[in-house]
Write a protein that holds these residues in place. Structure first.
Motif, mmCIF file in Angstrom:
data_model
loop_
_atom_site.group_PDB
_atom_site.id
_atom_site.type_symbol
_atom_site.label_atom_id
_atom_site.label_comp_id
_atom_site.label_asym_id
_atom_site.label_seq_id
_atom_site.Cartn_x
_atom_site.Cartn_y
_atom_site.Cartn_z
ATOM 1 N N GLU A 365 0.826 -1.209 0.000
ATOM 2 C CA GLU A 365 0.000 0.000 0.000
ATOM 3 C C GLU A 365 0.863 1.263 0.000
ATOM 4 O O GLU A 365 0.523 2.255 -0.645
ATOM 5 C CB GLU A 365 -0.940 -0.011 1.209
ATOM 6 N N TRP A 366 1.986 1.231 0.723
ATOM 7 C CA TRP A 366 2.891 2.386 0.685
ATOM 8 C C TRP A 366 3.456 2.579 -0.718
ATOM 9 O O TRP A 366 3.550 3.708 -1.219
ATOM 10 C CB TRP A 366 4.025 2.204 1.696
ATOM 11 N N ILE A 367 3.853 1.468 -1.377
ATOM 12 C CA ILE A 367 4.407 1.575 -2.727
ATOM 13 C C ILE A 367 3.369 2.133 -3.694
ATOM 14 O O ILE A 367 3.648 3.027 -4.504
ATOM 15 C CB ILE A 367 4.914 0.191 -3.195
ATOM 16 N N CYS A 368 2.129 1.620 -3.612
ATOM 17 C CA CYS A 368 1.070 2.111 -4.505
ATOM 18 C C CYS A 368 0.743 3.573 -4.230
ATOM 19 O O CYS A 368 0.546 4.362 -5.156
ATOM 20 C CB CYS A 368 -0.182 1.239 -4.340
ATOM 21 N N ALA A 369 0.661 3.948 -2.944
ATOM 22 C CA ALA A 369 0.332 5.331 -2.607
ATOM 23 C C ALA A 369 1.405 6.295 -3.103
ATOM 24 O O ALA A 369 1.102 7.342 -3.688
ATOM 25 C CB ALA A 369 0.152 5.471 -1.089
ATOM 26 N N ILE A 370 2.672 5.955 -2.887
ATOM 27 C CA ILE A 370 3.763 6.832 -3.337
ATOM 28 C C ILE A 370 3.787 6.909 -4.858
ATOM 29 O O ILE A 370 4.040 7.979 -5.441
ATOM 30 C CB ILE A 370 5.100 6.331 -2.777
ATOM 31 N N ASN A 371 3.517 5.784 -5.505
ATOM 32 C CA ASN A 371 3.468 5.800 -6.970
ATOM 33 C C ASN A 371 2.350 6.704 -7.469
ATOM 34 O O ASN A 371 2.526 7.473 -8.413
ATOM 35 C CB ASN A 371 3.274 4.373 -7.497
ATOM 36 N N ASN A 372 1.161 6.627 -6.836
ATOM 37 C CA ASN A 372 0.049 7.495 -7.236
ATOM 38 C C ASN A 372 0.382 8.964 -7.002
ATOM 39 O O ASN A 372 0.053 9.830 -7.818
ATOM 40 C CB ASN A 372 -1.212 7.109 -6.463
ATOM 41 N N ILE A 373 1.058 9.261 -5.882
ATOM 42 C CA ILE A 373 1.411 10.651 -5.585
ATOM 43 C C ILE A 373 2.472 11.142 -6.558
ATOM 44 O O ILE A 373 2.450 12.304 -6.989
ATOM 45 C CB ILE A 373 1.892 10.765 -4.127
ATOM 46 N N SER A 374 3.419 10.271 -6.928
ATOM 47 C CA SER A 374 4.484 10.700 -7.842
ATOM 48 C C SER A 374 3.934 11.093 -9.204
ATOM 49 O O SER A 374 4.543 11.881 -9.917
ATOM 50 C CB SER A 374 5.505 9.568 -7.998
ATOM 51 N N ARG A 375 2.779 10.542 -9.571
ATOM 52 C CA ARG A 375 2.133 10.933 -10.829
ATOM 53 C C ARG A 375 1.366 12.243 -10.714
ATOM 54 O O ARG A 375 0.711 12.669 -11.651
ATOM 55 C CB ARG A 375 1.169 9.835 -11.273
ATOM 56 N N GLN A 376 1.405 12.855 -9.508
ATOM 57 C CA GLN A 376 0.726 14.132 -9.233
ATOM 58 C C GLN A 376 -0.783 14.014 -9.423
ATOM 59 O O GLN A 376 -1.451 14.951 -9.868
ATOM 60 C CB GLN A 376 1.294 15.241 -10.117
ATOM 61 N N ILE A 377 -1.321 12.838 -9.044
ATOM 62 C CA ILE A 377 -2.769 12.651 -9.107
ATOM 63 C C ILE A 377 -3.477 13.572 -8.111
ATOM 64 O O ILE A 377 -4.611 14.004 -8.351
ATOM 65 C CB ILE A 377 -3.108 11.167 -8.827
ATOM 66 N N TYR A 378 -2.818 13.884 -7.009
ATOM 67 C CA TYR A 378 -3.454 14.706 -5.973
ATOM 68 C C TYR A 378 -3.783 16.113 -6.466
ATOM 69 O O TYR A 378 -4.564 16.824 -5.827
ATOM 70 C CB TYR A 378 -2.554 14.771 -4.737
ATOM 71 N N LEU A 379 -3.208 16.542 -7.590
ATOM 72 C CA LEU A 379 -3.486 17.883 -8.124
ATOM 73 C C LEU A 379 -4.744 17.925 -8.984
ATOM 74 O O LEU A 379 -5.195 19.004 -9.359
ATOM 75 C CB LEU A 379 -2.297 18.366 -8.950
ATOM 76 N N THR A 380 -5.314 16.769 -9.303
ATOM 77 C CA THR A 380 -6.514 16.732 -10.135
ATOM 78 C C THR A 380 -7.751 17.072 -9.308
ATOM 79 O O THR A 380 -7.702 17.116 -8.074
ATOM 80 C CB THR A 380 -6.667 15.347 -10.776
ATOM 81 N N ASP A 381 -8.869 17.313 -10.011
ATOM 82 C CA ASP A 381 -10.109 17.673 -9.317
ATOM 83 C C ASP A 381 -10.660 16.512 -8.503
ATOM 84 O O ASP A 381 -11.210 16.713 -7.425
ATOM 85 C CB ASP A 381 -11.165 18.147 -10.340
ATOM 86 N N ASN A 382 -10.561 15.308 -9.029
ATOM 87 C CA ASN A 382 -11.063 14.122 -8.335
ATOM 88 C C ASN A 382 -9.952 13.075 -8.294
ATOM 89 O O ASN A 382 -9.926 12.151 -9.106
ATOM 90 C CB ASN A 382 -12.303 13.568 -9.045
#
Length: 635
Positions: A365-382
Motif C-alpha cells: 500500500e505504501w508503494i502504490c500510494a507513493i506511486n500514485n502521488i508521484s504521478r501528481q494525481i493529488y493535483l486533479t479535481d477528483n
C-alpha cells in the motif's frame, strides 16, 4: 455545566504522534493541576492551622481569665466585680472555644480531607498509570524492534511465532495501559472541578454554622447560593458516573477485538490491499547510514501531505519534510536481510531513502500510494477517481488474452480502421497483420524472463578492470565517435525510454512485437516497476544506436540489415518506424543512383540544403507540445 475535553479511546491502539501530542496536553494539564493542588492544600492547611490556633488561643484565654482570681495582688481589694465579670467572659470564651473547635473539626473533614484525598488518590493514580503506560510503550518498542530484526531467509518459524506472540502481548498490554491512562485523564477533568469546589463548600458551610450559632451573620441568600453550588456538584457527580459507565463499556468493546489487530502481518497469504490510495500514514523503519558500512534503523511515524513525504517523531508538534514525491520512483528492494523494504528514488536517478514496513499489506500500500502521488494525481479535481482509473488500466493490462491483435480488435475497432488508413498512406512502414492471428504461446514461450533495464554484466566489469577490451552483448563500445554517421544519408535522433526486452519464438509477424509489448507492460504493472532508463535512439541509413544521453556512450548497436521486424504501439505516433523504414529503403537503393535520387527528392529540404524529417507526434505527458525534431542528411 462547563465543557470537558476528552481523549478518544478509539485512537489508543494507533498511538499516532497526533494522539501523543494531544496526550501531552492532558499530561501538562495534570502536572499543572498537581502543582496548584499542592499550593491550595498548603493554603487550606494554613487556614486549618489558624483555626486550631484560635481554639488553643481561646482555651488559653479562658484559663487566663479564671486565673485572675488566684492572683495575689497586694492591692486586691474591690476586685470581686472584676473577678465575676471575668468569670462571665470566661464562660463566653469557653462557648466560643467550643464553636471554634467544632469549626476546626468541620474544616478538617470538609475542606482539608477532600483535597488530600484528591491529591493522594486521583493525582497519584494518574501519575502511576503514566509510568505504567511509559513502561508498556517501551516494552512494545523493544518487541517491535526484535520483530523487525527477524531475518527474511532461513527463517525459524518457532522463533517467528514466539516473537509474534511477544509483539501481540506487548501491544495488548500497551493498549490496555493506554486505555486505563486515557480513562483516568478523562475522569480527572471532572474530578478536578469537583475537587476545587467541594473543599470550599465545606469551608463555607463551617463558617455559616459558626456564625449562625454565634451571631446569625450569614443571610438566607447565601444559603440558597451554596445550595445551588451543591446541586451543581451533585449533577457533575451523576454525569461522572454515567461517563465512567460509558467508558467502561467502550473499553470492553475495544478489548474484545480479534487478536489479529495486535498481530503484525496477520494475513500474509492474501492481504486486502488498497491500490487507489493518494495519502498514507503509519509507522515505518527508516534506514540511516552511520558509517561507511554500518547502518541503523529508526521506527518513526510517516505520512503524506500533498506531494511530500513527512516524518513526525514522538513528542513533536508537527512533522518535517523527508522527501519530495513528485516524479520520483518507488520499488521493493532487499536490504540487510530485512523483509518488506522499499526504496524511493529521486527523479534524477539518485538513491533516496530506504524504508521498512510492518507487513506485506503495508509495504504494497505504501508503494502504490507513493506511486500514485508521484504521478501528481493529488493535483486533479477528483484524485480518487483518477487513481481508480489508472489502477483499473493496469489490471486490464495484466488480464490474460489470446493475442494482442484480438484485444485490439475487440476494444478499438475505430483504431483498426485508422491504422488501415495509415497503412495505405505509408506503405511498408508497418507491415499489415495477416488474416489469421497466431496465439500468444506460438509467439513467446510461457515463463520467458524479461529484462527491464540495460545493465553491464559482472564479467564485463571484471574484464574492464583487467584492461582487456569489453565484449558487451548489447553492442556497447567505448568509442564515442561514430564515423559511419558522418557518411550516412540519414540521421534521426529520438529520445526514448527503455521498458524491457524478452526472447521470442518467431520474427515472421509484427504480432510478436505487440505481444511482447503487452507482456512487458503487464509485468511492470504487476511488480510495481516504474523506473525507466532514458536513452537517445539514433537512426541512420546503416544502423540503430542506443546512446547514453550523459556520457554519449553507445549502449546498443544494431545493423539495419539485421532488423527483420519493427512496429510501434497503436497510440505512439512518432516517426521512429518511418525513419527505420526509410533507412532500409536507402540501403536497398544505394546501388542504383537514379532510385536513390528519386527517394531523396521525396524528403523535404531545409534552407541549407539538408534533408529533414519532421516529428508530428502529439503533446508529451506533461501536456506541452513536442518540439519538431529533424533528421538531417547531406544533399
Amino acid at each position: 455545566m462547563p465543557a470537558v475535553d476528552k481523549l478518544l479511546l478509539e485512537e489508543a491502539l494507533q498511538d499516532s504522534p497526533q494522539t501523543r501530542s494531544l496526550l501531552s496536553v492532558f499530561e501538562e494539564d495534570a502536572g499543572t493541576l498537581t502543582d496548584y493542588t499542592n499550593q491550595l492544600l498548603q493554603a487550606m492547611q494554613r487556614v486549618y492551622g489558624a483555626q486550631n490556633e484560635m481554639c488553643l488561643a481561646t482555651q488559653q484565654l479562658s484559663k487566663q481569665l479564671l486565673a485572675y482570681e488566684k492572683q495575689n495582688f497586694a492591692l486586691g481589694k474591690g476586685d470581686e466585680e472584676v473577678i465575676s465579670t471575668l468569670h462571665y467572659f470566661s464562660k463566653v470564651v469557653d462557648e466560643l472555644n467550643l464553636l471554634h473547635t467544632e469549626l476546626a473539626k468541620q474544616l478538617a473533614d470538609t475542606m482539608v480531607l477532600p483535597i488530600i484525598q484528591f491529591r493522594e488518590k486521583d493525582l497519584t493514580e494518574v501519575s502511576t498509570l503514566k509510568d505504567l503506560f511509559g513502561l508498556a510503550s517501551n516494552e512494545h518498542d523493544l518487541s517491535m524492534a526484535k520483530y523487525s530484526r527477524l531475518p527474511k531467509k532461513k527463517e525459524n518459524e518457532k522463533v517467528k511465532t514466539e516473537v509474534g506472540k511477544e509483539v501481540a502481548a506487548a501491544r495488548r498490554k500497551q493498549h490496555l495501559s493506554s486505555l486505563q491512562y486515557y480513562c483516568a485523564l478523562n475522569a480527572l477533568q471532572y474530578r478536578k472541578q469537583m475537587a476545587m469546589m467541594e473543599p470550599m463548600i465545606g469551608f463555607a458551610h463551617g463558617q455559616i454554622n459558626f456564625f449562625k450559632k454565634g451571631a446569625e451573620m450569614f443571610s438566607k441568600r447565601m444559603d440558597s447560593f451554596l445550595s445551588s453550588v451543591a446541586d451543581m456538584v451533585q449533577s457533575i457527580q451523576v454525569e461522572l458516573e454515567a461517563e465512567a459507565e460509558k467508558m467502561r463499556v467502550s473499553q470492553q468493546e475495544l478489548l474484545s477485538v480479534d487478536e489479529s489487530v495486535y498481530t503484525p502481518d496477520s494475513d500474509v497469504a492474501a492481504p486486502q490491499i488498497n491500490r487507489n490510495l493518494i495519502q498514507k500514514a503509519g509507522y515505518l523503519n527508516l534506514r540511516n547510514k552511520t558509517g561507511l558500512v554500518t547502518t541503523t534503523w529508526e521506527r518513526l511515524y510517516f505520512f503524506t501531505q500533498g506531494g511530500n513525504l513527512m516524518c513526525q517523531p514522538r513528542g513533536a508538534v508537527a512533522g518535517g519534510l523527508i522527501q519530495d514525491l513528485d516524479n520520483c520512483s518507488v520499488m521493493a528492494v532487499d536490504c540487510e536481510d530485512r523483509r518488506y523494504c522499499f526504496q524511493i528514488t529521486t527523479p534524477n536517478g539518485k538513491s533516496g531513502i530506504i524504508l521498512q514496513a510492518e507487513s506485506r499489506k503495508e509495504n504494497e500500500e505504501w508503494i502504490c500510494a507513493i506511486n500514485n502521488i508521484s504521478r501528481q494525481i493529488y493535483l486533479t479535481d477528483n484524485p480518487e477517481a483518477v487513481a481508480i482509473k489508472l489502477n483499473q488500466t493496469a489490471l486490464q493490462a495484466v488480464t490474460p488474452i489470446t493475442s494482442f491483435g484480438k484485444k485490439q480488435e475487440s476494444s478499438c475497432p475505430s483504431q483498426n480502421l485508422k491504422n488501415s488508413e495509415m497503412e495505405n498512406e505509408n506503405d511498408k512502414i508497418v507491415p499489415k497483420a495477416t488474416a489469421s492471428l497466431p496465439e500468444a504461446e506460438e509467439l513467446i514461450a510461457p515463463g520467458t524472463p524479461i529484462q527491464f533495464d540495460i545493465v553491464l554484466p559482472a564479467t564485463e566489469f571484471l574484464d574492464q578492470n583487467r584492461g582487456s577490451r569489453r565484449t558487451n552483448p548489447f553492442g556497447e563500445t567505448e568509442d564515442e565517435s561514430f564515423p559511419e554517421a558522418e557518411d550516412s544519408l540519414l540521421q534521426q535522433m529520438f529520445i526514448v525510454r527503455f521498458l524491457g526486452s524478452m526472447a521470442v519464438k518467431t520474427d515472421s509477424t509484427t504480432e510478436v512485437i505487440y505481444e511482447a509489448m503487452r507482456q512487458v507492460l503487464a509485468a511492470r504493472a504487476i511488480h510495481n516497476i516504474f523506473r525507466m532508463t532514458e536513452s537517445h535512439l539514433m537512426v541512420t541509413s546503416q544502423s540503430l544506436r542506443l546512446i547514453d544521453p550523459q556520457t554519449q556512450v553507445s549502449r546498443a548497436n544494431f545493423e539495419l540489415t539485421s532488423v527483420t521486424q519493427f512496429a510501434a504501439h497503436q497510440e505512439n505516433k512518432r516517426l521512429i518506424c518511418y525513419a527505420i523504414n526509410l533507412g532500409k529503403e536507402i540501403i536497398e537503393v544505394q546501388k542504383d543512383p537514379e532510385a536513390l535520387a528519386q527517394l531523396m527528392l521525396s524528403i523535404p529540404l531545409t534552407n541549407d540544403g539538408k534533408y529533414v524529417l519532421l516529428n508530428d507526434q502529439p503533446d508529451d505527458d506533461d501536456g506541452n507540445p513536442n518540439e519538431h525534431r529533424g533528421a538531417e542528411s547531406e544533399a
